[in-house]
Design a protein around this motif. Sequence first.
Motif, PDB file in Angstrom:
ATOM      1  N   ALA A 132       0.846  -1.213   0.000  1.00 34.59           N
ATOM      2  CA  ALA A 132       0.000   0.000   0.000  1.00 34.59           C
ATOM      3  C   ALA A 132       0.876   1.256   0.000  1.00 34.59           C
ATOM      4  O   ALA A 132       0.558   2.241  -0.682  1.00 34.59           O
ATOM      5  CB  ALA A 132      -0.935  -0.009   1.213  1.00 34.59           C
ATOM      6  N   ASP A 142      -4.562   0.574   2.937  1.00 32.16           N
ATOM      7  CA  ASP A 142      -4.579   1.892   2.283  1.00 32.16           C
ATOM      8  C   ASP A 142      -4.746   3.016   3.298  1.00 32.16           C
ATOM      9  O   ASP A 142      -4.066   4.046   3.202  1.00 32.16           O
ATOM     10  CB  ASP A 142      -5.713   1.969   1.253  1.00 32.16           C
ATOM     11  CG  ASP A 142      -5.281   1.394  -0.078  1.00 32.16           C
ATOM     12  OD1 ASP A 142      -4.081   1.465  -0.382  1.00 32.16           O
ATOM     13  OD2 ASP A 142      -6.140   0.857  -0.792  1.00 32.16           O
ATOM     14  N   ILE A 143      -5.639   2.829   4.262  1.00 32.40           N
ATOM     15  CA  ILE A 143      -5.845   3.880   5.275  1.00 32.40           C
ATOM     16  C   ILE A 143      -4.570   4.060   6.091  1.00 32.40           C
ATOM     17  O   ILE A 143      -4.129   5.182   6.360  1.00 32.40           O
ATOM     18  CB  ILE A 143      -7.046   3.519   6.176  1.00 32.40           C
ATOM     19  CG1 ILE A 143      -8.334   3.732   5.398  1.00 32.40           C
ATOM     20  CG2 ILE A 143      -7.042   4.338   7.473  1.00 32.40           C
ATOM     21  CD1 ILE A 143      -9.584   3.336   6.136  1.00 32.40           C
ATOM     22  N   THR A 174      -4.004  -7.328   7.522  1.00 27.27           N
ATOM     23  CA  THR A 174      -3.009  -7.945   6.636  1.00 27.27           C
ATOM     24  C   THR A 174      -2.848  -9.399   7.068  1.00 27.27           C
ATOM     25  O   THR A 174      -3.419  -9.820   8.084  1.00 27.27           O
ATOM     26  CB  THR A 174      -1.633  -7.255   6.771  1.00 27.27           C
ATOM     27  OG1 THR A 174      -1.155  -7.471   8.097  1.00 27.27           O
ATOM     28  CG2 THR A 174      -1.692  -5.768   6.495  1.00 27.27           C
ATOM     29  N   ALA A 227      -1.438   3.289   5.227  1.00 27.51           N
ATOM     30  CA  ALA A 227      -0.350   3.859   4.410  1.00 27.51           C
ATOM     31  C   ALA A 227      -0.529   5.365   4.245  1.00 27.51           C
ATOM     32  O   ALA A 227       0.429   6.136   4.380  1.00 27.51           O
ATOM     33  CB  ALA A 227      -0.303   3.171   3.048  1.00 27.51           C
ATOM     34  N   ALA A 228      -1.747   5.790   3.964  1.00 26.92           N
ATOM     35  CA  ALA A 228      -1.999   7.233   3.781  1.00 26.92           C
ATOM     36  C   ALA A 228      -1.678   7.977   5.076  1.00 26.92           C
ATOM     37  O   ALA A 228      -1.052   9.041   5.054  1.00 26.92           O
ATOM     38  CB  ALA A 228      -3.453   7.465   3.369  1.00 26.92           C
ATOM     39  N   THR A 261      -7.690  -0.607   6.877  1.00 27.98           N
ATOM     40  CA  THR A 261      -7.221  -1.242   5.649  1.00 27.98           C
ATOM     41  C   THR A 261      -5.757  -0.810   5.455  1.00 27.98           C
ATOM     42  O   THR A 261      -5.337   0.249   5.974  1.00 27.98           O
ATOM     43  CB  THR A 261      -8.027  -0.779   4.424  1.00 27.98           C
ATOM     44  OG1 THR A 261      -7.843   0.637   4.299  1.00 27.98           O
ATOM     45  CG2 THR A 261      -9.514  -1.090   4.581  1.00 27.98           C
ATOM     46  N   ARG A 311       2.043   1.822  -3.550  1.00 24.73           N
ATOM     47  CA  ARG A 311       0.972   2.364  -4.413  1.00 24.73           C
ATOM     48  C   ARG A 311       0.733   3.843  -4.117  1.00 24.73           C
ATOM     49  O   ARG A 311       0.583   4.656  -5.034  1.00 24.73           O
ATOM     50  CB  ARG A 311      -0.322   1.571  -4.201  1.00 24.73           C
ATOM     51  CG  ARG A 311      -0.300   0.167  -4.817  1.00 24.73           C
ATOM     52  CD  ARG A 311      -1.713  -0.424  -4.869  1.00 24.73           C
ATOM     53  NE  ARG A 311      -2.330  -0.492  -3.555  1.00 24.73           N
ATOM     54  CZ  ARG A 311      -2.231  -1.536  -2.728  1.00 24.73           C
ATOM     55  NH1 ARG A 311      -1.554  -2.600  -3.102  1.00 24.73           N
ATOM     56  NH2 ARG A 311      -2.842  -1.522  -1.551  1.00 24.73           N
ATOM     57  N   HIS A 312       0.683   4.189  -2.828  1.00 28.73           N
ATOM     58  CA  HIS A 312       0.424   5.592  -2.475  1.00 28.73           C
ATOM     59  C   HIS A 312       1.553   6.505  -2.934  1.00 28.73           C
ATOM     60  O   HIS A 312       1.308   7.596  -3.444  1.00 28.73           O
ATOM     61  CB  HIS A 312       0.207   5.732  -0.964  1.00 28.73           C
ATOM     62  CG  HIS A 312      -1.193   5.388  -0.559  1.00 28.73           C
ATOM     63  ND1 HIS A 312      -2.132   6.318  -0.192  1.00 28.73           N
ATOM     64  CD2 HIS A 312      -1.813   4.195  -0.505  1.00 28.73           C
ATOM     65  CE1 HIS A 312      -3.274   5.710   0.071  1.00 28.73           C
ATOM     66  NE2 HIS A 312      -3.102   4.417  -0.095  1.00 28.73           N
TER      67      HIS A 312
END
Length: 236
Positions: free
Chosen positions: A16, A205-206, A186, A208-209, A203, A19-20
């Motif tokens: 993640a 994504d959350i 994970t 990582a951001a 998640t 990707r970010h």
Amino acid sequence: MMQCAVFGASGGIGAALVRHLAARDDVALVHAGSRRGAVPQGPKIRPFRFDALDDSLPATCAQIGGPLDLVLVATGRLTRADGSGPEKALRQVSAAGLAELFADNAIVPAMIARAVQPLLPRDRRCVFAVLSARVGSIGDNRLGGWYAYRASKAALNMLCRTIAIEWARTHPLAVVAALHPGTVATGLSAPFQRGVAPDALFTPDISAAALLRVLDALHPADSGGFFAWDGAPIPF
Ligand SMILES: NC(=O)c1ccc[n+]([C@@H]2O[C@H](COP(=O)([O-])OP(=O)(O)OC[C@H]3O[C@@H](n4cnc5c(N)ncnc54)[C@H](OP(=O)(O)O)[C@@H]3O)[C@@H](O)[C@H]2O)c1
């Protein structure tokens, strides 16, 4: 434009993060390293293989090139390679189990720091961050258990603090940070998610951001610190 490297890019949070970073306009390249797993693909992503526990790592890092503005170490494990652990009681603690988790959670990031050191710019801000865990806080340990994981993350935090002191002299604009990513859905946390409230399970994504927001806000004066996903400092 930043050049970044993510070690552990095959992991839930590591992928993640790749990707970010690749989606950001201020990032030119993301070097995405894994020991064996698959990493995200994309025009700005350069995959590489590494083994931090043998002598190949300096040559691997030299091939990445640099300078690197951001290095993220997203490797780590909670259970042993045979699937056992984490330990609930002292009688379950073994020398082999401690050695395995110290290798993966503390020695691997330290060897990565040593190998990327020549690639870090000395004349501008750069960031070296590792994924630690809140349970590695000695001051915060009220529940006990998880001996090898806790102790190896505490060792990781000490290694980061010591690296930060050295780099404050050689790389005065560097920021070294140990991060707690939250409880993240994970493979690592899968067996332990039952007791977690749904809104407390992020998640990748959350997480990582949030972690990248925290890193963007850190200054060299913060180097050597241990921070949660929301930027709050965590006691060592
Ligand atoms: N998930 C959570 O709730 C949570 C909470 C607190 C802290 N953390 C920390 O966050 C980090 C990432 O966890 P995750 O949840 O994303 O776990 P994950 O999905 O299991 O990913 C772990 C990654 O670490 C890599 N790795 C493990 N040992 C390695 C070694 N010796 N050399 C190279 N790579 C190695 C794995 O690579 P291979 O594919 O090659 O095995 C994998 O890419 C860990 O340090 C973990 O302790 C996670």
